[in-house]
Scaffold this active site. Structure first.
Site: not given
Ligand code: PBG
Length: 330
Positions: A200, A210, A224, A240, A255, A281, A319
């Site tokens: 990720k 968010r 992050k 990882e 992701k 998203s 989505y």
């Molecule tokens: C949070 C989480 C995130 C997403 C899934 N779980 C956001 C982040 O890490 O800030 C993102 C999913 C998306 O953007 O559709 N742990």
């Protein structure tokens, strides 16, 4: 590779008719490959559209069940639940994550009761619950790995007890898969699947999510990057993933999706383990908005998902799952 010469070989031959193209198609997409992420909230309205995600809503529990029913009718049999938590329930430790009557736990119990066969995926991470918007707890201003692990372990067990079939740690703390696996085993949740967000990346493609879960205001300008991966790296994704498999992950995930398909391909080729990809998203919103504006044809969504399959993904969190299912069925 065989040497192909013209006109013995005319590669256009097998492209000349639609059914021929179907016969020689190397990859396929079906509703079995799709997982629908769903946002839920404790709200009086049944559903509220998320401004930065056209066609995607925050649902209350009643509406969640209606939505799930519709998904099942269209052949989507897996859902991933993400909560938007009231700001007055957020604190520095994300305490509300450990309340068995929080909205996620209630949703999982409700879904388990009403839709026992539907695969219920629950995110393990504290960001919907913390007042600083990070996935873990802060110690001297930094997200502390090992203190966070202790909390994630409790969150994971509660989610499993509430009816999650699949736990999806998305927090990117080191060592969390092993601790969650050990906790599940010692509490006899031997069949609970761990779908680890193995690779990720710290990505700007998460913006609309968010907003949807309401963590962006808490996070402010903070990033992050001390726990999510640097998007320049591929070798690190393999490390990882190797660690997560060793620690007990059943399925691994990459992701974001489209811009990271080299990572999907490398992981699938290296480990031959179920590998999922999350079309996040921001990717959804870019495509959806362009389709709505008439700038891109609606087929671009299907194309982007099929490309994930071609890269080696076994399933896709998207989505667009519900919308694409309607197209696949028609
Ligand atoms: C949070 C989480 C995130 C997403 C899934 N779980 C956001 C982040 O890490 O800030 C993102 C999913 C998306 O953007 O559709 N742990």
């Amino acid at each position: 590779m065989i040497k192909r010469t013209y006109p013995q070989s005319r590669l256009r031959r097998t492209r000349s008719k639609g059914f021929l193209r179907d016969l020689v198609a190397e990859n396929h997409l079906s509703t079995n490959d799709l997982i629908q992420p769903i946002f839920i909230a404790d709200q009086s309205e049944l559903k509220v559209e998320i401004p930065s995600m056209p066609g995607i809503f925050r649902h209350n529990l009643e509406s969640l069940y209606v939505e799930t029913e519709e998904l099942v009718k269209k052949g989507i049999k897996s859902v991933a639940i993400f909560p938007a938590i009231d700001s007055n329930k957020k604190d520095q430790k994300g305490s509300h994550a450990f309340d068995e009557n929080n909205i996620v736990c209630m949703a999982l119990r409700g879904l388990a009761d009403k839709f026992p066969d539907v695969i219920k995926i629950a995110d393990v991470a504290l960001d919907p619950f913390t007042d600083h918007g990070h996935d873990g707890v802060l110690l001297d201003g930094k997200v502390d790995n090992d203190q966070t692990l202790e909390l994630l372990k409790d969150q994971a067990l509660l989610l499993a007890q509430s009816g999650a079939d699949v736990l999806a740690p998305s927090d990117m703390m080191d060592g969390r898969v092993r601790l969650i696996r050990d906790t599940l085993e010692s509490n006899r949740f031997v069949d609970t699947v761990i779908l680890s967000y193995a690779a990720k990346y710290a990505s700007s493609f998460y913006g609309p999510f968010r907003e949807a879960v309401g963590s962006s205001a808490n996070l402010g300008n903070a990033s992050k990057k001390t726990y999510q991966m640097n998007f320049t790296n591929l070798d690190e994704a393999l490390h990882e993933t190797a660690m997560d498999i060793e620690e007990g992950a059943d399925i691994v995930m990459v992701k974001p999706g489209t811009a990271y398909l080299d990572v999907v391909h490398a992981i699938k080729s290296e480990f031959q383990i179920p590998t999922f990809v999350y079309q996040v998203s921001g990717e959804y919103s870019m495509l959806k908005l362009s389709i709505e504006k008439g700038w891109l044809d609606k087929d671009v969504m299907l194309e982007s998902l099929l490309c994930c399959k071609r890269a080696g993904a076994d399933a896709i969190l998207t989505y667009a799952a519900k919308q694409i299912a309607s197209e696949l069925n028609s």
